[in-house]
Scaffold this motif. Structure first.
Motif: not given
Lengths: 258, 258
Positions: B176-200
């Motif tokens: 689980t991503i519990t770090d705010t900065a890391r989550l924000k980076a992940e969300l930026t990536k998500t927004r760019k590529r148009g889909y999201s993932t959940d890796d356990e």
DNA sequence: AGTAAATGTCTGAATGTTGAAACGGGGGGA
DNA sequence: TCCCCCCGTTTCAACATTCAGACATTTACT
């Protein structure tokens, strides 16, 4: 009027009827006929038919293939999509509330003053089985609740005097403050320390604290409060959490600016 | 009168007025004041105020924390969800879902953001005996699920910051991503590529991908996601099917309007 | 501070909506 | 075939909602 009990059983306001009808239609999930809803709505047959026709003409309902029953129309679907899309503003507010509830372990509310009562806007319940049931939208009096007293304490003394003069302080429990002078003293104390309390003044066995949510000009626009049943927490225990509430209230205040 | 030439200048039927008001409120997307709608509806001031009050008392509208403006209330949200779950739409939706499940061989879901969590609206399970059990109606957190992260990535950056600042990211698994900065980076990536993932991140041994279902104004209304147990498929395998999901999501988007 | 503009509130004659009762009509069962 | 039951429709006195105009309050601006 203490807690707003709407329309007992007397009559459903004309304005609401179409809305209640659509509510039933969408709750049914399958196309329904006017006759199906006559009982569900408790309205006379001709009325229900007229409402169905109005809704169909306006595009909120559409006739099913069988020609007799109705389901949601394009306009109702559009409205639904828009409603769900505009939900995002509340996400932040709720997550702030959630944080407080997690820290304190007691139900928290946001309430705003509305003419002659406080209205609950949002609430997060504790996970504990023992809870105080006051649904969103209910109104509580000013003089015997933490949030109401917080509001009164923010009033210009002139308005406060006018309010107190125009109203008798109804007794809800034995601890309700029904004496004007005593209430004024209590409000002065509240103003000084920056938070208000409710020591079983509204409901037996229930205590609460409240802090103000202020806008950029320092005026109180709403309140943040926490409730607890005495079986679980007493007033001093709640007061010990005032700083948590204040921090959250500041965050909520910031939301007002954007 | 052939096709309803509604209100030209004549009159809006009393029964429809409250409905038109709610329509405007939800179309606005942000809380509005009675005065805002006086022009939009073409109704006199006192009427509009009365309608707002009626709608609030009935729980269809809810006051904002500024105390003056109103947004959709609990009852309107419920009505919206029910409407979009109605049988006619649901049947088509499920058949689209079915097509995806057959191609991918994994469980698919439609979820909508509701208050402070994602709630599953529809689901089709795989025929494989090994399945992830998450019944329709359950809620899952935003920060550690594919659908939740898809929703977060669609938020206005300012609100996202507020949301993240007010909440601690609960750890569900070691990933689980519990770090705010890391989550924000992940969300930026998500927004760019148009889909999201959940890796356990939500459940050990479970991975997922999600794509957005948008309305005609580009706003995210719900999400389409696919889950898999690691024993059968890994994350790259799911991601390889993103185009299948996107095609289905487009079809689902069209369904909203029709 | 002072003042103008805008927002919210109140009243009652005018208008639109309601619903009890009674009627037409269509479908299913005997 | 007939009959009965339930659905949908019509009528009009009774009732609820409306909204112009004027007032009260708050907000915005000089």
């Amino acid at each position: 009027m203490p807690i707003s009990m709407a329309h007992e059983k007397g009559q459903i306001p004309t304005n609401l009827r179409l809305l209640l009808l659509l509510e039933e239609v969408s709750r049914a999930g399958v196309p329904v006929t006017p006759a199906d809803l006559v009982d569900a709505l408790g309205l006379p047959k001709p009325t229900v038919h007229r409402l169905f026709n109005t809704a169909e003409e306006a595009g909120f309902l559409q006739r099913d293939i069988d020609g007799r029953s109705f389901g949601p129309g394009p306009r109702l679907r559009r409205l639904s999509v828009n409603t769900l899309s505009s939900q995002r503003l509340r996400t932040v507010r709720l997550s702030i509330l959630n944080g407080v509830v997690e820290k304190m372990g007691e139900t928290c509310n946001i309430a705003v003053p509305d003419r002659d009562a406080m209205v609950y806007l949002d609430r997060i319940e504790t996970k504990w089985p023992l809870r105080i049931q006051l649904p969103v939208g209910t109104k509580v009096p000013f003089h015997c609740t933490a949030s109401g007293k917080m509001y009164l304490s923010s009033l210009n003394p002139r308005y406060l005097d006018r309010y107190l003069a125009s109203r008798t302080l109804e007794e809800h429990t034995k601890k309700t403050i029904t004496d004007t002078a005593r209430l004024k003293a209590e409000l002065t104390k509240t103003r000084k320390r920056g938070y208000s309390t409710d020591d079983e003044e509204f409901m037996d066995g229930m205590v609460a604290v409240a802090v103000p949510i202020i806008d950029d000009q320092g005026r109180l626009v709403s309140t943040l409060s926490a409730h607890a049943p005495l079986q679980r927490n007493d007033l001093p225990a709640l007061v010990a959490n005032v700083e948590t509430l204040k921090t959250a209230a500041d965050q909520l205040s910031e939301l007002l600016l954007s």
